[in-house]
Scaffold this motif. Sequence first.
Motif, PDB file in Angstrom:
ATOM      1  N   PHE A 167       8.814   6.568 -12.578  1.00  0.00           N
ATOM      2  CA  PHE A 167       7.407   6.709 -12.962  1.00  0.00           C
ATOM      3  C   PHE A 167       7.022   8.159 -13.252  1.00  0.00           C
ATOM      4  CE2 PHE A 167       6.999   2.421 -11.274  1.00  0.00           C
ATOM      5  CZ  PHE A 167       6.165   1.843 -12.225  1.00  0.00           C
ATOM      6  N   MET A 168       7.915   9.080 -12.944  1.00  0.00           N
ATOM      7  CA  MET A 168       7.636  10.479 -13.297  1.00  0.00           C
ATOM      8  C   MET A 168       7.701  10.679 -14.803  1.00  0.00           C
ATOM      9  SD  MET A 168       9.404  12.847 -10.404  1.00  0.00           S
ATOM     10  CE  MET A 168      11.067  12.392 -10.809  1.00  0.00           C
ATOM     11  N   VAL A 169       8.492   9.853 -15.478  1.00  0.00           N
ATOM     12  CA  VAL A 169       8.697  10.083 -16.912  1.00  0.00           C
ATOM     13  C   VAL A 169       8.213   8.924 -17.778  1.00  0.00           C
ATOM     14  CG1 VAL A 169      10.688  11.577 -16.506  1.00  0.00           C
ATOM     15  CG2 VAL A 169      11.049   9.128 -16.845  1.00  0.00           C
ATOM     16  N   ALA A 170       7.951   7.785 -17.158  1.00  0.00           N
ATOM     17  CA  ALA A 170       7.605   6.607 -17.959  1.00  0.00           C
ATOM     18  C   ALA A 170       6.210   6.124 -17.634  1.00  0.00           C
ATOM     19  CB  ALA A 170       8.603   5.492 -17.691  1.00  0.00           C
ATOM     20  N   ASP A 171       5.512   5.595 -18.656  1.00  0.00           N
ATOM     21  CA  ASP A 171       4.218   4.999 -18.345  1.00  0.00           C
ATOM     22  C   ASP A 171       4.288   3.476 -18.418  1.00  0.00           C
ATOM     23  OD1 ASP A 171       4.397   4.872 -21.090  1.00  0.00           O
ATOM     24  OD2 ASP A 171       2.862   6.425 -21.425  1.00  0.00           O
ATOM     25  N   ARG A 172       5.466   2.978 -18.736  1.00  0.00           N
ATOM     26  CA  ARG A 172       5.672   1.532 -18.657  1.00  0.00           C
ATOM     27  C   ARG A 172       7.149   1.310 -18.342  1.00  0.00           C
ATOM     28  NH1 ARG A 172       3.719  -3.452 -20.984  1.00  0.00           N
ATOM     29  NH2 ARG A 172       5.451  -4.775 -21.647  1.00  0.00           N
ATOM     30  N   ILE A 173       7.402   0.450 -17.355  1.00  0.00           N
ATOM     31  CA  ILE A 173       8.792   0.176 -16.993  1.00  0.00           C
ATOM     32  C   ILE A 173       9.016  -1.330 -17.029  1.00  0.00           C
ATOM     33  CG2 ILE A 173      10.561   0.365 -15.190  1.00  0.00           C
ATOM     34  CD1 ILE A 173       9.205   2.854 -14.195  1.00  0.00           C
ATOM     35  N   GLU A 174      10.098  -1.700 -17.690  1.00  0.00           N
ATOM     36  CA  GLU A 174      10.460  -3.121 -17.708  1.00  0.00           C
ATOM     37  C   GLU A 174      11.831  -3.278 -17.082  1.00  0.00           C
ATOM     38  OE1 GLU A 174      10.117  -5.043 -21.551  1.00  0.00           O
ATOM     39  OE2 GLU A 174       8.500  -3.631 -22.063  1.00  0.00           O
ATOM     40  N   THR A 234       0.794  -1.237   0.000  1.00  0.00           N
ATOM     41  CA  THR A 234       0.000   0.000   0.000  1.00  0.00           C
ATOM     42  C   THR A 234       0.822   1.280   0.000  1.00  0.00           C
ATOM     43  OG1 THR A 234      -0.538  -0.923   2.132  1.00  0.00           O
ATOM     44  CG2 THR A 234      -2.368  -0.075   0.808  1.00  0.00           C
ATOM     45  N   GLU A 235       1.836   1.316   0.851  1.00  0.00           N
ATOM     46  CA  GLU A 235       2.574   2.587   0.926  1.00  0.00           C
ATOM     47  C   GLU A 235       3.295   2.885  -0.384  1.00  0.00           C
ATOM     48  OE1 GLU A 235       5.344  -0.304   3.134  1.00  0.00           O
ATOM     49  OE2 GLU A 235       3.269  -0.100   2.505  1.00  0.00           O
ATOM     50  N   SER A 236       3.769   1.832  -1.052  1.00  0.00           N
ATOM     51  CA  SER A 236       4.442   2.041  -2.330  1.00  0.00           C
ATOM     52  C   SER A 236       3.449   2.571  -3.348  1.00  0.00           C
ATOM     53  CB  SER A 236       5.018   0.737  -2.852  1.00  0.00           C
ATOM     54  OG  SER A 236       5.741   0.093  -1.854  1.00  0.00           O
ATOM     55  N   LYS A 237       2.240   2.056  -3.273  1.00  0.00           N
ATOM     56  CA  LYS A 237       1.225   2.453  -4.226  1.00  0.00           C
ATOM     57  C   LYS A 237       0.956   3.954  -4.137  1.00  0.00           C
ATOM     58  CE  LYS A 237      -3.244   1.157  -5.717  1.00  0.00           C
ATOM     59  NZ  LYS A 237      -4.327   0.243  -5.827  1.00  0.00           N
ATOM     60  N   ARG A 238       0.862   4.426  -2.924  1.00  0.00           N
ATOM     61  CA  ARG A 238       0.598   5.859  -2.769  1.00  0.00           C
ATOM     62  C   ARG A 238       1.754   6.696  -3.255  1.00  0.00           C
ATOM     63  NH1 ARG A 238      -1.297   7.473   2.846  1.00  0.00           N
ATOM     64  NH2 ARG A 238      -0.963   9.475   1.850  1.00  0.00           N
ATOM     65  N   LEU A 239       2.959   6.198  -3.013  1.00  0.00           N
ATOM     66  CA  LEU A 239       4.131   6.940  -3.459  1.00  0.00           C
ATOM     67  C   LEU A 239       4.193   6.963  -4.984  1.00  0.00           C
ATOM     68  CD1 LEU A 239       6.720   8.397  -2.936  1.00  0.00           C
ATOM     69  CD2 LEU A 239       7.884   6.218  -2.716  1.00  0.00           C
ATOM     70  N   LEU A 240       3.892   5.810  -5.573  1.00  0.00           N
ATOM     71  CA  LEU A 240       3.910   5.732  -7.028  1.00  0.00           C
ATOM     72  C   LEU A 240       2.910   6.685  -7.634  1.00  0.00           C
ATOM     73  CD1 LEU A 240       4.236   1.926  -7.562  1.00  0.00           C
ATOM     74  CD2 LEU A 240       5.787   3.708  -8.309  1.00  0.00           C
ATOM     75  N   ASP A 241       1.734   6.709  -7.017  1.00  0.00           N
ATOM     76  CA  ASP A 241       0.685   7.584  -7.491  1.00  0.00           C
ATOM     77  C   ASP A 241       1.167   9.030  -7.441  1.00  0.00           C
ATOM     78  OD1 ASP A 241      -1.868   8.123  -8.363  1.00  0.00           O
ATOM     79  OD2 ASP A 241      -2.516   8.640  -6.322  1.00  0.00           O
ATOM     80  N   LEU A 242       1.816   9.332  -6.342  1.00  0.00           N
ATOM     81  CA  LEU A 242       2.341  10.683  -6.157  1.00  0.00           C
ATOM     82  C   LEU A 242       3.393  11.012  -7.217  1.00  0.00           C
ATOM     83  CD1 LEU A 242       2.351  13.061  -4.106  1.00  0.00           C
ATOM     84  CD2 LEU A 242       4.242  11.924  -3.002  1.00  0.00           C
ATOM     85  N   MET A 243       4.246  10.036  -7.482  1.00  0.00           N
ATOM     86  CA  MET A 243       5.314  10.219  -8.470  1.00  0.00           C
ATOM     87  C   MET A 243       4.731  10.415  -9.863  1.00  0.00           C
ATOM     88  SD  MET A 243       8.477  10.160  -7.800  1.00  0.00           S
ATOM     89  CE  MET A 243       8.546  11.028  -6.277  1.00  0.00           C
ATOM     90  N   ALA A 244       3.841   9.482 -10.221  1.00  0.00           N
ATOM     91  CA  ALA A 244       3.326   9.472 -11.578  1.00  0.00           C
ATOM     92  C   ALA A 244       2.553  10.745 -11.870  1.00  0.00           C
ATOM     93  CB  ALA A 244       2.446   8.249 -11.786  1.00  0.00           C
ATOM     94  N   ASN A 245       1.858  11.258 -10.872  1.00  0.00           N
ATOM     95  CA  ASN A 245       0.982  12.392 -11.130  1.00  0.00           C
ATOM     96  C   ASN A 245       1.510  13.711 -10.602  1.00  0.00           C
ATOM     97  OD1 ASN A 245      -0.962  10.708 -12.372  1.00  0.00           O
ATOM     98  ND2 ASN A 245      -1.459   9.950 -10.323  1.00  0.00           N
ATOM     99  N   SER A 246       2.730  13.683 -10.127  1.00  0.00           N
ATOM    100  CA  SER A 246       3.209  14.939  -9.559  1.00  0.00           C
ATOM    101  C   SER A 246       3.538  15.910 -10.679  1.00  0.00           C
ATOM    102  CB  SER A 246       4.432  14.708  -8.687  1.00  0.00           C
ATOM    103  OG  SER A 246       5.590  14.798  -9.472  1.00  0.00           O
ATOM    104  N   ILE A 247       3.314  17.137 -10.388  1.00  0.00           N
ATOM    105  CA  ILE A 247       3.681  18.159 -11.345  1.00  0.00           C
ATOM    106  C   ILE A 247       5.106  18.597 -11.024  1.00  0.00           C
ATOM    107  CG2 ILE A 247       1.510  19.154 -12.111  1.00  0.00           C
ATOM    108  CD1 ILE A 247       2.124  21.009  -9.446  1.00  0.00           C
ATOM    109  N   TYR A 248       5.786  17.692 -10.389  1.00  0.00           N
ATOM    110  CA  TYR A 248       7.148  17.905  -9.958  1.00  0.00           C
ATOM    111  C   TYR A 248       8.006  18.462 -11.090  1.00  0.00           C
ATOM    112  CZ  TYR A 248      11.569  16.889  -7.894  1.00  0.00           C
ATOM    113  OH  TYR A 248      12.815  17.008  -7.385  1.00  0.00           O
ATOM    114  N   THR A 249       8.719  19.529 -10.819  1.00  0.00           N
ATOM    115  CA  THR A 249       9.426  20.191 -11.903  1.00  0.00           C
ATOM    116  C   THR A 249      10.735  19.507 -12.265  1.00  0.00           C
ATOM    117  OG1 THR A 249      10.197  21.651 -10.202  1.00  0.00           O
ATOM    118  CG2 THR A 249       8.489  22.505 -11.657  1.00  0.00           C
ATOM    119  N   ASN A 250      11.387  18.956 -11.258  1.00  0.00           N
ATOM    120  CA  ASN A 250      12.678  18.388 -11.568  1.00  0.00           C
ATOM    121  C   ASN A 250      12.607  16.882 -11.794  1.00  0.00           C
ATOM    122  OD1 ASN A 250      15.318  17.942 -11.952  1.00  0.00           O
ATOM    123  ND2 ASN A 250      15.984  18.491  -9.895  1.00  0.00           N
TER     124      ASN A 250
END
Length: 628
Positions: free
Chosen positions: A124-131, A8-24
Amino acid sequence: MALKQFKTESKRLLDLMANSIYTNKDIFVRELVSNASDALDKRHYLALTDTDLADDDLHIAITLDKKARLFKISDNGIGMDREDLENNLGTIAKSGSFDFIKELEDKKDVDIIGQFGVGFYSAFMVADRIEVLTKKVKTDKAYRWISESEEGYEIKTAQKDSVGTDIILHLKEDTDEVKYSDYLNSDYIQVLIKKYSDYIRYPIRMDVEVIKTTDEEGKSETRIENKTINSMTPLWRKNKKDITPQEYEDFYMQTFYDFNKPLKTLHYSVEGNTSYTALLFIPSKAPYNYYTTDYKLGLKLYSRGVFIKDEASELVSDCFRFIRGLVDSDDISLNISREILQKDHQMEAIKRSIDKRIKTTLEKMLNEEFDEYTKFFEEFGAQLKFGAYEDYGKNKDMLVDLLIFKSSYKDEYTTLKDYIQRMKEGQKEIYYAVGESIAKIKEMPQIEKVLDKGYEVLYFLDNVDEFLATILMNYDGHSFKSINKGDVDFESAEEKEKREKETSENKDILDEIKKVLGNKVIDVRLSSRLKSHPVCLVADDNLSLEMERFLNETNQGKGLKANKILEINPDHDLFKALKKAYDRHDDIDTFASVLYDQALLLAGLEIDDPVAFSKRIANMMIRAIDNE
Ligand code: ADP
């Protein structure tokens, strides 16, 4: 096949990463390179004792595929098996880091997250699929880990010839705000590597466009060449004068996951019996978990630029556990096992030398940059005090001059040395008062006169302070004395004479009060230390009142009592009134009890029987009003 869920905690972090408007977003490159470098270190380390694993071409490769929008980073490091993939990429390794990130998330302080370094997930900030295609050393199966979002991941068996890991990012489509295709541009990647990962000690190779002059007329053509794009010199192995403050700061912040710049940086080399280079930092803020058991002390240990271990606690004393940094020594044999390392006398020598450096650095800061030092002390002073106190004061001599206390001199910090220099003529002891704030201390009945007489009083604002004073015993031959102790002696000869005279004149009433209070006090006496207050409580030379309060509050010594002395101000109207009542043969039991309870309250202690206290006050009020 159903997707496996992230913890669960990873999921929330991933969500945050994927959808962050993080500039850097750039930092994902640094994170993946650093993981690859760690994997290479691990393989290198195993290879020291297992020649099967030796490979003289340990390296990292970055491949960019513009058409397919793929960013690939490969290493021939230790690799992962199925279990590693589950454990390492299915959850966040460092549980503490999640709490920290959550805190930031709640504060909407998303910018800081990148600097903290969330590792693999940042991709996950830049990729929508990771292998992740990987094969672990000493195994013959390879696996492919695939995830398209925080929804989950899957792991399949796969084909891979050589040992190591390929991380393949399918970059997101460009948007108006973010041009993800920048990460397919080799020039841009080179810039990022220079900026963040230049010192990585394995070659990072990439195809780059080089412009070559082909003939004498100066004609040129662009060719693709596979080149190493990092300089591979660890920062600490570079010449000091070639390193900018910015580089030190970046290195510190990235390596030790701190988003504050360090307060001080020490970079030095020692030649001799045991030679080493150290790059040490004093953080400007205590980490959020510093005063908990989660915090791990220790320095990183390298030998000839090769990483050996993290958090080597044998390299720095416990009292300096706030120090972050690394040690690189050519003299430490790489073949010794981690256990033996602990007893190694080379390590002992390095530790002693590092302790000394830290001490001199702090002393210098104390003497030359007092403001900086107080900043440091606000963060880590408790650690130094604790260091001086623990193990029955084993380290007190090393630390005592680094301790500072606020004092009545200017309500600011002072060293003990400066206090001694300002001592009044004839003053023998170092006076202190214990309280939770300066304001509270200033309200203490017994402090007024001490200050009036021009004595300086140290403010002991930390619970540990008074215990520390007992361990220190004295400084420069002057013992520590609480202004709350029964035998503290500020009296002039005349004051003493006056008090003794008044005491014998009032012997009867004092004895009577003592009788009423019974074994609550060991003595009742007239005081010359009070000015505007009618009473105060002091303790004899054993347990102090503050220690009684602390030990009872923290349950460490429930029921422990200080030997209390009730002191009464003979010049106060209250005492005069009391005398009048006594001379009239009034019953003074009530007054004596209230007086004592008042003194308890002023000392910050609980009164024994609040109901009785309240009844007495009520009765006194009724009588006072009736008599009007
Ligand atoms: P961290 O590196 O801070 O532990 P990450 O999320 O970046 O956290 O990585 C999690 C773990 O996954 C790593 O600790 C490591 O065990 C494993 N890992 C990541 N990348 C690689 C790699 N290239 N080779 C081998 N293991 C890796």
